[in-house]
Each structure stands twice: as structure tokens, then as C-alpha cells.
Design an enzyme around this catalytic site. Structure first.
Site, mmCIF file in Angstrom:
data_model
loop_
_atom_site.group_PDB
_atom_site.id
_atom_site.type_symbol
_atom_site.label_atom_id
_atom_site.label_comp_id
_atom_site.label_asym_id
_atom_site.label_seq_id
_atom_site.Cartn_x
_atom_site.Cartn_y
_atom_site.Cartn_z
ATOM 1 N N TYR A 56 -35.994 -51.058 -1.584
ATOM 2 C CA TYR A 56 -36.379 -52.483 -1.615
ATOM 3 C C TYR A 56 -36.670 -53.026 -0.227
ATOM 4 O O TYR A 56 -37.279 -54.059 -0.046
ATOM 5 C CB TYR A 56 -35.258 -53.305 -2.256
ATOM 6 C CG TYR A 56 -33.941 -53.066 -1.567
ATOM 7 C CD1 TYR A 56 -33.576 -53.822 -0.453
ATOM 8 C CD2 TYR A 56 -33.082 -52.040 -1.970
ATOM 9 C CE1 TYR A 56 -32.392 -53.568 0.223
ATOM 10 C CE2 TYR A 56 -31.910 -51.790 -1.300
ATOM 11 C CZ TYR A 56 -31.571 -52.540 -0.203
ATOM 12 O OH TYR A 56 -30.404 -52.279 0.490
ATOM 13 N N GLY A 57 -36.158 -52.335 0.813
ATOM 14 C CA GLY A 57 -36.330 -52.831 2.181
ATOM 15 C C GLY A 57 -35.064 -52.566 2.951
ATOM 16 O O GLY A 57 -34.329 -51.629 2.634
ATOM 17 N N GLY A 89 -27.866 -52.319 5.476
ATOM 18 C CA GLY A 89 -28.324 -51.774 4.185
ATOM 19 C C GLY A 89 -29.763 -51.309 4.313
ATOM 20 O O GLY A 89 -30.534 -51.849 5.103
ATOM 21 N N ARG A 90 -30.063 -50.263 3.545
ATOM 22 C CA ARG A 90 -31.431 -49.755 3.591
ATOM 23 C C ARG A 90 -31.722 -49.081 2.272
ATOM 24 O O ARG A 90 -30.872 -48.384 1.727
ATOM 25 C CB ARG A 90 -31.519 -48.737 4.744
ATOM 26 C CG ARG A 90 -32.881 -48.187 4.927
ATOM 27 C CD ARG A 90 -32.895 -47.055 5.956
ATOM 28 N NE ARG A 90 -34.045 -46.237 5.713
ATOM 29 C CZ ARG A 90 -35.269 -46.607 6.065
ATOM 30 N NH1 ARG A 90 -35.441 -47.736 6.704
ATOM 31 N NH2 ARG A 90 -36.292 -45.854 5.778
ATOM 32 N N GLY A 91 -32.927 -49.315 1.728
ATOM 33 C CA GLY A 91 -33.219 -48.657 0.444
ATOM 34 C C GLY A 91 -34.688 -48.851 0.141
ATOM 35 O O GLY A 91 -35.454 -49.245 1.024
ATOM 36 N N LYS A 100 -32.918 -59.958 4.816
ATOM 37 C CA LYS A 100 -33.534 -58.825 4.125
ATOM 38 C C LYS A 100 -35.003 -58.752 4.497
ATOM 39 O O LYS A 100 -35.755 -59.712 4.276
ATOM 40 C CB LYS A 100 -33.390 -59.007 2.614
ATOM 41 C CG LYS A 100 -34.140 -57.975 1.778
ATOM 42 C CD LYS A 100 -33.926 -58.246 0.306
ATOM 43 C CE LYS A 100 -34.584 -57.232 -0.584
ATOM 44 N NZ LYS A 100 -34.299 -57.495 -2.018
ATOM 45 N N VAL A 157 -31.557 -54.493 5.101
ATOM 46 C CA VAL A 157 -30.767 -55.732 5.232
ATOM 47 C C VAL A 157 -29.980 -55.685 6.537
ATOM 48 O O VAL A 157 -29.402 -54.648 6.870
ATOM 49 C CB VAL A 157 -29.798 -55.886 4.034
ATOM 50 C CG1 VAL A 157 -28.963 -57.161 4.184
ATOM 51 C CG2 VAL A 157 -30.575 -55.931 2.725
ATOM 52 N N ASP A 192 -29.041 -54.120 -14.255
ATOM 53 C CA ASP A 192 -28.498 -53.002 -13.463
ATOM 54 C C ASP A 192 -27.144 -53.368 -12.861
ATOM 55 O O ASP A 192 -26.904 -53.178 -11.669
ATOM 56 C CB ASP A 192 -29.491 -52.603 -12.354
ATOM 57 C CG ASP A 192 -29.099 -51.269 -11.709
ATOM 58 O OD1 ASP A 192 -29.476 -51.035 -10.554
ATOM 59 O OD2 ASP A 192 -28.375 -50.486 -12.372
HETATM 60 C C1 LIG Z 1 -37.598 -57.356 -7.078
HETATM 61 C C2 LIG Z 1 -36.261 -58.063 -7.165
HETATM 62 C C3 LIG Z 1 -35.161 -57.582 -6.449
HETATM 63 C C4 LIG Z 1 -33.938 -58.234 -6.549
HETATM 64 C C5 LIG Z 1 -33.821 -59.367 -7.367
HETATM 65 N N1 LIG Z 1 -32.586 -60.024 -7.508
HETATM 66 N N2 LIG Z 1 -32.134 -60.442 -8.715
HETATM 67 C C6 LIG Z 1 -30.946 -61.007 -8.521
HETATM 68 C C7 LIG Z 1 -30.105 -61.615 -9.636
HETATM 69 C C8 LIG Z 1 -28.636 -61.324 -9.410
HETATM 70 C C9 LIG Z 1 -30.343 -63.107 -9.662
HETATM 71 C C10 LIG Z 1 -30.538 -61.023 -10.970
HETATM 72 C C11 LIG Z 1 -30.607 -60.956 -7.155
HETATM 73 C C12 LIG Z 1 -31.686 -60.332 -6.536
HETATM 74 N N3 LIG Z 1 -31.890 -60.051 -5.175
HETATM 75 C C13 LIG Z 1 -30.851 -59.805 -4.300
HETATM 76 O O1 LIG Z 1 -29.704 -59.770 -4.637
HETATM 77 N N4 LIG Z 1 -31.232 -59.606 -2.998
HETATM 78 C C14 LIG Z 1 -30.212 -59.387 -1.981
HETATM 79 C C15 LIG Z 1 -30.483 -58.158 -1.173
HETATM 80 O O2 LIG Z 1 -31.343 -57.298 -1.784
HETATM 81 C C16 LIG Z 1 -34.903 -59.842 -8.092
HETATM 82 C C17 LIG Z 1 -36.132 -59.182 -7.994
#
Ligand SMILES: Cc1ccc(-n2nc(C(C)(C)C)cc2NC(=O)NCCO)cc1
Length: 411
Positions: free
Chosen positions: A34-35, A30-32, A56, A37, A155
Site C-alpha cells: 500500500y505504501g 511500516g512498509r508494504g 503514509k 508509513v 480483513d
Molecule cells: C485502499 C484502502 C486502504 C485502506 C483503507 N482503510 N479502510 C479503513 C477502515 C478501517 C475504515 C475500513 C482504514 C483504512 N486505511 C488505513 O487504516 N490507513 C492507515 C495506514 O495504512 C481503505 C482503502
């Protein structure tokens, strides 16, 4: 330095390096913005249990606001249907941040695309009769947990609903994630198309957001879950709307998306949605659609029965129409949705959404850095933005935008 030099040396010598613990060369999935994976396995010397992990590498260096938010949020959350953060690695030399997650081989975006293309070439895929019900039950359980902790997703879309694969001890379990844009701001008024002008989709956006609602709510997540349920049933995005290629205006109002919603749902009457006239973009709505007479004969029931032969009296349809209430106040909470008759009648939802059936989907492809071009990425990761240069543009643009907003507030 504020820390005793010798102590720093000891810490540095003892710190576990992510490259020593995990093998991830050439295993990018994965790539985007956000970084990126990687699908990794722990090296024999690592103390992590055997199995696949998602590693990640957060974009940028140092503790950015979004890295802080993601770590602070995820380390507090623990639920079987929410992605779980296993470990955080801080590479002090490069100031890189790495997050370790359990690896999910599947996601609803790839699964639905698989079924859609299988249908197109008339090769049926055998799935358990409770497939949609099991997935919906687990999404609602995960969202109920988040909402009871006052965490809004903001989202929800198929790409953010992961499903554990056959090699995982949690085979067929749904994990809610947020792979998308590491949004710096949470006001819905931030012009999303500015963050990622290429591929953001409005297909899962609640009508009140498109009409300028200023705050995200739990009801906005439930609308998106309704959109996902319809897509699981028909293998097509319910409110599919073509994207103009160019960067859209910076307004939350999206006439084409609203047009699509009305041509499926009908036009909301005063009785359907009392607060509609109080929304910021109600003027635009009246200007563009008048009294909405042209949508008088449309309804979700008509759409689902014509496009999928679904009965308007079935429990499945009744839950769907509750989730897709135009008025956010009329949508059920996650708990109320879980108590719907749909989940109480046979076949009951299963813990393994594949119910022991063979899993027909392939594994995720590895992304080689050479194939970093747009269409390859867009194909592999819907609504994931592309190059770092675009990401640089977005972030610099974000700063400019923030300054502009602050100046406006001051003036
Ligand atoms: C900046 C940021 C990016 C992702 C998250 N985030 N939030 C969630 C929920 C489902 C608990 C709401 C999960 C995540 N992060 C991820 O799912 N990261 C996995 C690969 O990107 C939070 C904050």
C-alpha cells in the site's frame, strides 16, 4: 494548462509541503504494497498540534483507485474506535499522495506476540482483569459504526487493530485500521494469494468464504472478531494453519484451513448450517471430508476447556461461541454482541484498555532501508507484502487477471 498560469504559481507557492511541515527522515515504521508509513512529529512552523503522527506515503503516483477509495472513505468516517484521517497532502511535483493519521504505538499483533513470548519464558505480564473485555468492546463499537455506515472491513486481524500508546491523549484506545493490501478488487474470489503470494493468512477467514461465498458480509467481520477474541484469551491464533510457501491455487477453497476449523469446531451438520449444501465449493467439501464423522467429538467448548481451562458456561465462552457460529446467519450483529451479558457484568469494559497499568510493550522499531529483506519485514509487519518488485508483479498480474476475467465474462 486549464488553469491560469499566474494562479497556478500562486497556488503552488502557498501549498504546504509535507516535508516542510513534518520531520520523517529515517523514521519509517511500516512498509508494504500500500505504501510506507513514517512516525513523524510536526516541525515548529507547522500548524498541527504537538504529538506523534503517522504519515503514509501512498505507493505509486497520482490518484490511483485505491488512493481515491481510501481518502473518500476515511474523510467521511469519524468514530473514536476507527483510525482518523487528519490531512491529505498532494505533492504536485512528484504526484505523490501523503495521508496524515494520529500515531498508534501498539497493535494487537505485536501485543499478542509479546504475551506469547513472555509466557514461553515464564515471565508473567500483569494486565487488568478486563483487558480482553475492554479490547473486544471497543472493536465491536468501531465495527458497529462501520457496519451501520455500510462499510465492511473484510480483513480484520490483530495487525489491523491498533492501540494508542502512553503519550497519546487517547491512551489505551482501540483504533480499527486497514494496514494491509490496498485491494484493487473486493470480490472474495480475487485470488488473494496472487496479490501477495508470500504471507496472506486465512486464519481469520469465515468458513463460508473458504467454501466460495461470492460476497463479503457483516457476518464475515464478526467471525474474524471471534477469532481475535480467542487469540486474546489464549495468545495463540485459534485457527492457526501453516502456510505452504509456494503460491497457492487461485481458488478460495483452502482444504488445510477448513481442516483446522473442523478440528477445533467439529464438522457442521445439516442442523447447524442449513445453507451449507448451496455453497459453490460444497462438492469439494464432500469430496475431501465426506460426512465429517472424523470430527464428531470436536467442539469449541472442548477445545477452549482443554487448551485454556475455560468453562463452557462462562459469559466469555458464550459470546465467543455466538461469534464463531459456523452458519453466518446465526452470528450476532455487532450491536447484538455489544448487548451480550459478557459486557454487562463486572468487571466492566474500560476506555483505556490498559486501565492505567504500565504498558509493557516496546515502541515500534524504525525500518532502515538496508534491512529491507523479507524475514525482517515479515517479523515486523505480519502479512505485509515485500519488495516493490513483488508489488510490480502483483499489480501487473492483477491487470492480466482482470483482463482474463473480463474475457471469460464476454465469452
Ligand atoms: C485502499 C484502502 C486502504 C485502506 C483503507 N482503510 N479502510 C479503513 C477502515 C478501517 C475504515 C475500513 C482504514 C483504512 N486505511 C488505513 O487504516 N490507513 C492507515 C495506514 O495504512 C481503505 C482503502
Amino acid at each position: 494548462a486549464w488553469m491560469d498560469a499566474d494562479f497556478r504559481r500562486q497556488l503552488s507557492a502557498r501549498r504546504e509541503r509535507v516535508e516542510d511541515a513534518f520531520e520523517f527522515e529515517g523514521r519509517k515504521v511500516g512498509r508494504g504494497s500500500y505504501g510506507q508509513v513514517f512516525k513523524t512529529k510536526p516541525r515548529s512552523c507547522a500548524d498541527a498540534p504537538a504529538g506523534d503522527y503517522a504519515l503514509k506515503q501512498i505507493e505509486g503516483s497520482g490518484l490511483s483507485m485505491s488512493a481515491c477509495r481510501e481518502i473518500a472513505l476515511l474523510r467521511e468516517l469519524k468514530h473514536p474506535n476507527v483510525i482518523s484521517l487528519k490531512q491529505v497532502y498532494l505533492a504536485h511535483e512528484t504526484r505523490q499522495i501523503w495521508l496524515l493519521f494520529d500515531y498508534a504505538e501498539h497493535d494487537l499483533w505485536r501485543m499478542i506476540n509479546f504475551h506469547a513470548s513472555a509466557k514461553k519464558c515464564n515471565s508473567q505480564v500483569s494486565l487488568p482483569p478486563n483487558f480482553t473485555k475492554s479490547i473486544m468492546h471497543q472493536i465491536l463499537c468501531g465495527i458497529h459504526y462501520l457496519h451501520s455506515n455500510w462499510v465492511l472491513h473484510r480483513d480484520l486481524k490483530p495487525a489491523n487493530i491498533l492501540v494508542m500508546g502512553a503519550t497519546s491523549p487517547e491512551r489505551g484506545r482501540v483504533k480499527i485500521a486497514d494496514l494491509g493490501l490496498a485491494r484493487l478488487f473486493h470480490q472474495p474470489l480475487t485470488p488473494l494469494t496472487e496479490i501477495d503470494p508470500v504471507v496472506v493468512t486465512f486464519w481469520y477467514r469465515a468458513p463460508e468464504l473458504l467454501l466460495g461465498a461470492r460476497h463479503y458480509t457483516k457476518a464475515i467481520d464478526l467471525w474474524a472478531i471471534g477469532c481475535i477474541m480467542a487469540e486474546l484469551i489464549t495468545d495463540k491464533p485459534l485457527f492457526y494453519c501453516k502456510q505452504e510457501e509456494d503460491i497457492k491455487t487461485s481458488s478460495p477453497y483452502n482444504r488445510d484451513q477448513l481442516e483446522r476449523i473442523f478440528s477445533v469446531m467439529g464438522f457442521p451438520s445439516q442442523q447447524d448450517w442449513r445453507d451449507l449444501p448451496h455453497l459453490p465449493k460444497y462438492g469439494d467439501l464432500v469430496r475431501n471430508f465426506g460426512t465429517g464423522q472424523q470430527y464428531a467429538r470436536f467442539s469449541l467448548g472442548r477445545h477452549m476447556s482443554r487448551s485454556f481451562g475455560m468453562s463452557e458456561t462462562s459469559p466469555e465462552f458464550r459470546l465467543l461461541s455466538r461469534l464463531l457460529a459456523m452458519d453466518p446467519l446465526r452470528r450476532p450483529s455487532a450491536r447484538e454482541a455489544l448487548e451480550d451479558r459478557y459486557f454487562l457484568e463486572e468487571p466492566r469494559p474500560a476506555a483505556d484498555v490498559f486501565n492505567g497499568f504500565d504498558i509493557p510493550y516496546g515502541k515500534r522499531d524504525f525500518i532502515s532501508d538496508s534491512s529491507d529483506n523479507k524475514d525482517d519485514l515479515a517479523r515486523q509487519q505480519q502479512s505485509q507484502p515485500v519488495h516493490a518488485s513483488l508489488q510490480q508483479y502483483q499489480q501487473s498480474h492483477q491487470q492480466a487477471l482482470l483482463l482474463q476475467q473480463q474475457q471469460q465474462q464476454l465469452s
